[in-house]
Motif scaffolding. Structure first.
Motif, short mmCIF file in Angstrom:
data_model
loop_
_atom_site.label_atom_id
_atom_site.label_comp_id
_atom_site.label_asym_id
_atom_site.label_seq_id
_atom_site.Cartn_x
_atom_site.Cartn_y
_atom_site.Cartn_z
N HIS A 48 79.92 22.15 9.29
CA HIS A 48 79.05 23.16 8.70
C HIS A 48 79.79 24.11 7.76
CE1 HIS A 48 75.19 22.53 10.51
NE2 HIS A 48 75.77 22.26 11.66
N THR B 151 78.68 19.22 17.01
CA THR B 151 77.69 18.70 17.97
C THR B 151 77.91 17.20 18.20
OG1 THR B 151 76.10 18.14 16.25
CG2 THR B 151 75.96 20.36 17.19
N ASP C 202 75.61 15.06 18.21
CA ASP C 202 74.80 14.36 17.20
C ASP C 202 75.61 14.15 15.92
OD1 ASP C 202 72.47 14.14 18.73
OD2 ASP C 202 71.87 16.18 18.24
N ARG C 203 76.28 15.20 15.48
CA ARG C 203 77.06 15.10 14.24
C ARG C 203 78.21 14.11 14.41
NH1 ARG C 203 77.55 18.32 9.40
NH2 ARG C 203 75.58 19.14 10.13
N VAL D 114 76.79 10.55 14.27
CA VAL D 114 76.34 10.16 12.92
C VAL D 114 77.55 9.99 11.98
CG1 VAL D 114 75.05 10.94 10.89
CG2 VAL D 114 74.06 11.18 13.18
N ARG E 71 68.88 21.76 17.55
CA ARG E 71 69.19 20.34 17.49
C ARG E 71 68.37 19.63 16.41
NH1 ARG E 71 69.08 15.52 22.01
NH2 ARG E 71 70.43 14.20 20.76
N GLU F 141 69.78 20.43 13.07
CA GLU F 141 71.04 19.69 12.90
C GLU F 141 70.75 18.21 12.58
OE1 GLU F 141 74.12 20.09 12.55
OE2 GLU F 141 75.43 19.01 13.92
N LEU F 142 69.82 17.63 13.32
CA LEU F 142 69.49 16.22 13.08
C LEU F 142 68.87 16.03 11.70
CD1 LEU F 142 68.12 15.17 16.59
CD2 LEU F 142 70.18 14.31 15.48
N ARG G 127 71.32 25.45 8.91
CA ARG G 127 71.44 25.76 10.34
C ARG G 127 70.24 26.57 10.79
NH1 ARG G 127 77.76 27.33 11.29
NH2 ARG G 127 77.88 26.05 13.13
N ARG H 22 67.95 11.76 19.02
CA ARG H 22 68.80 11.44 17.87
C ARG H 22 68.27 10.18 17.17
NH1 ARG H 22 73.68 12.10 19.95
NH2 ARG H 22 73.81 10.04 20.84
#
Lengths: 222, 536
Positions: free
Chosen positions: A32, A71, A73-74, A77, B336, B339-340, B367, B483
């Motif tokens: 970020h 995260t 998730d990040r 990915v 979340r 973010e996704l 964000r 996700r």
């Protein structure tokens, strides 16, 4: 019946032309906000001189500190993107050919990588390996803590590692093979009966000459 | 709670006659398509649809089934003459929910409803802040008119589709019940008086803005955050005062399909569309509360659950209220989801052929941040700067300051440049204003309130499905990986079906068949019965 044999492959350099530290820097640059990215990139890049100074363990730990608070998730990915964009384009065909030959001979294929499992995990299925020894990033509440779970892998630094691994899996180190590419892999190569340096760096090339280890010259695809 | 096992849904629905509203909407389409595809032995479905100037109700439905991707599985499953197959099962009746008895004359109402086993009322206007002159006739009076139709039925049963967000200001854990006459703020009110008071405002105030402001003030006083939830809430409270065997299903935020009609299918903008679009801009923060739950539910899960609830209702076993949501068993937080979305944007920008601007913006990750902790760059600041710049350019005449020879030479071109720049700024201002308005409208849902909707009723009924039905009708949201869903389904669906609309473009439907599908060309069995009854 004689004990089974293994073929140990150092992923970085032998199979893939990418280093774990560059992966950490690549991911740090994709976190970020711009200022945060620069700070993280600085941390990841600071690991390079530490590694060059002969402390790969600290270097590896430091490099992945750059992803603190990322995260899950990040991570997932970016790891998939890194695999597709970087790893898949950097196979070393000669290294992969060596692996296939070892597998055909019935060796247990053991891959050794300083990358975290989230990034390098798919390699096991991709190359049909029996075992992958790599790093694991610690997660808490869906975010990275910046720490690696023990044991941290930054190359085989302990001379007894191969012996211990062989004992656990009923393997014969004297008839096993190992493939490495850098001076840091010398401990791994010296632990087996059939070592091989693949496109070695200068220090490993000298060692290979000294111990009469075979040398294979190969370049990755990119 | 233990629920009696459901017999196979094929048995429950065989020969049943259903009367349905709202099949031209997002949820209605999927529900009808899924029912016809997987329960083809249903006896008869009467669709109450409003005819339009350019197309009759039957033509609208025919075009919808012929060209909407929602009906691809049905079109694929039916071999032979689809028109004949549909004529044996569905009948389209021109109806207008805004009118008493939905505009049906007594003969038609009796003909249609005397054999009906249930009315499924899906219709509703889902705009967040519409002119109440448009939303009240559908969401409030329309509900009353549909409920009134049940007097023609032998067994008056109604399945009413509402929304979880009727909970309004009553945040926290929201149970599956309604306390009639008590507003979300806990105030006792008379729903009939409230509707009459609102209607008076709607009738007397001359402009949409005035009507929105006045009715919205009443909504907020009672604890509903906007006109949509207010009108749906009034609809529920109204139903509770009527003598109808009504079951209310309250979905949360309905989003792209997981599997039916196909992964990622979507229609229109949905609730998350504007939020996701915002995340694609260069603004670094979406004003929202990161740890609040964003309660999302795929449209095909809602559709499956509605069918299961209807089966219960047909058997006289349904609960009064069902909440169709995910947050109590598998919550996804705003942080979340934002973010996704940022990761989806990044991944999408990495595709071959992506524009340079997309690639650059993909690196500006948005964000979730609360209102009191926003970075400098926000839509309202940009809107203010844009307004100032627009005024400045308006007052600027570059030819004034040029010497006469230059004025003749380049004055005209310079003036044109300024004019073009002013036009570009005006366009950017419109986008900023839209974003500011959108964030205002969304604020209660993405920033202020945090709800956890209890969903035990539907989960209990789904768990009691017959084993043979589980493959098609079982949808367990607890196993949904957000996700995977958000990146592979929702983001993909928005890119394909929604973002083009937000950018002023269109989304292509399927090409019509040759010849185009027409309904009403074949006589169904009930037409014969009706004729006999009519003669008698």
């Amino acid at each position: 019946m004689p004990a089974a044999t293994a073929a140990y492959f150092r992923v970085e350099g032998v199979l893939v032309g990418r280093r774990g530290l560059s992966c950490a820097a690549w991911m740090a640059a994709r976190q970020h906000d711009l200022v945060g990215r620069l700070g993280r990139l600085g941390v990841a890049l600071a690991a390079a001189p530490v590694g060059a100074a002969g402390d790969p363990l600290t270097a590896t730990r430091l490099a992945w500190r750059a992803l603190k608070d990322c995260t899950e998730d990040r991570l997932v990915v970016l790891a998939a993107q890194y695999w597709d964009d970087r790893v898949e384009r950097a196979w070393n065909p000669a290294g992969v050919a060596l692996l296939e030959r070892c597998r055909a001979q019935g060796d247990r294929i053991v891959l050794l990588s300083e990358h975290p499992e989230a990034v390098i995990g798919p390699i096991r299925g991709r190359l049909g390996a029996d075992e992958l020894v790599c790093n694991h990033l610690e997660l808490a509440s869906g975010r990275l803590t910046g720490r690696l779970l023990d044991p941290v892998f930054a190359g085989v630094t302990d001379g007894s590692w191969v012996r211990e691994h062989a004992r656990r899996h009923g393997l014969d180190p004297a008839r096993s093979r190992a493939y490495g590419t850098a001076r840091a892999d010398a401990t791994l190569l010296s632990g087996v009966g059939l070592p091989c340096a693949v496109t070695p760096d200068l220090p490993l090339r000298r060692l290979a000459a000294t111990f009469d280890w075979p040398v294979v010259e190969a370049r990755p695809e990119s | 709670m233990h629920r009696p096992a459901l017999p196979p849904l094929g048995e429950v629905f065989a020969g049943r006659h259903l009367v349905v509203t709202g099949v031209t909407g997002f949820l209605g389409k999927v529900w009808l398509a899924q029912l016809l595809t997987h329960l083809p032995d249903v006896g008869r479905i009467t669709l109450l649809v409003r005819g339009q100037r350019k197309a009759t109700a039957a033509q609208r439905v025919a075009t919808m089934i012929d060209t909407s991707p929602a009906f691809r599985p049905l079109r694929h499953a039916v071999r032979g003459d689809l028109g004949a197959w549909l004529d044996a099962r569905i009948e389209v009746v021109d109806a207008d929910l805004a009118l008493p008895d939905c505009g049906l004359d007594a003969h038609t109402a009796r003909r249609v409803l005397s054999t009906a086993d249930a009315i499924v009322h899906v219709a509703g206007l889902t705009d967040f802040q519409p002119d109440p002159r448009k939303s009240f006739p559908v969401n409030v009076h329309g509900t009353r008119h549909v409920a009134d139709l049940t007097r023609f039925m032998a067994t008056p049963r109604l399945l009413h589709v509402s929304t979880c967000f009727v909970a309004g200001a009553a945040q926290g854990v929201v149970e599956e019940r309604l306390v009639p006459g008590v507003s979300p703020r806990g105030l006792v009110f008379d729903v009939h008086d409230e509707i009459a008071a609102c209607q008076q405002l709607i009738d007397t105030l001359p402009t949409p803005a005035a009507r929105i402001e006045a009715v919205d003030a009443r909504a907020r006083a009672l604890g509903w955050p906007n006109l949509y939830t207010f009108s749906k809430g009034l609809g529920e409270h109204l139903l509770a005062t009527l003598d109808v065997d009504a079951v209310t299903a309250r979905p949360s935020v309905i989003e792209c399909a997981r599997t039916f009609p196909e992964p990622a299918w979507n229609e229109g903008l949905n609730t998350s569309g504007p939020i996701m679009w915002f995340c694609g801009t260069a603004f670094p923060a979406l004003p929202s509360t990161a740890d609040h739950t964003f309660d999302i539910i795929p449209v095909d899960a809602v559709s499956r659950w509605l069918t299961v609830i209807l089966a219960r209702h047909l058997r006289g076993e349904a609960h009064e209220v069902y909440q169709l949501a995910s947050g109590d068993v598998n919550p996804a937080s705003f942080g979340r989801i934002v973010e996704l979305t940022a990761l989806g944007k990044r991944r999408h920008a990495g595709r071959p052929g992506a524009r340079l601007s997309e690639r650059l913006v993909a690196h500006l990750d948005v964000r979730s941040r609360p209102h009191d902790d926003l970075p400098w760059l926000t839509p309202d600041r940009v809107e203010g700067l844009g307004r100032d710049l627009h005024a400045l350019l308006g007052a600027l005449d570059p030819t004034d300051r040029l010497p006469a020879p230059l004025q003749r030479g380049i004055g005209g071109r310079l003036a044109q440049r300024v004019k073009d720049a002013r036009r570009a700024v005006a366009k950017a201002n419109r986008t900023s204003s839209r974003l500011v308005r959108m964030l205002e409208v969304y604020r209660p849902f993405i920033h202020d309130h945090d709800w956890t909707f209890v969903t035990g009723n539907v989960r209990g009924d789904v768990a009691a499905l017959h084993p043979d039905d589980r493959a098609v009708w079982h949808d367990d949201i607890t196993d949904l990986c957000w996700r995977t869903y958000w990146l592979d389904v929702q983001y993909t669906g928005m890119v394909r079906w929604a973002f083009p609309l937000m950018e002023g473009g269109t989304v292509a439907e399927d090409p019509p068949s040759e010849p185009a599908l027409a309904l009403g060309r074949h006589r169904a069995p009930w037409h014969v019965d009706d004729a006999v009854q009519g003669v008698a």
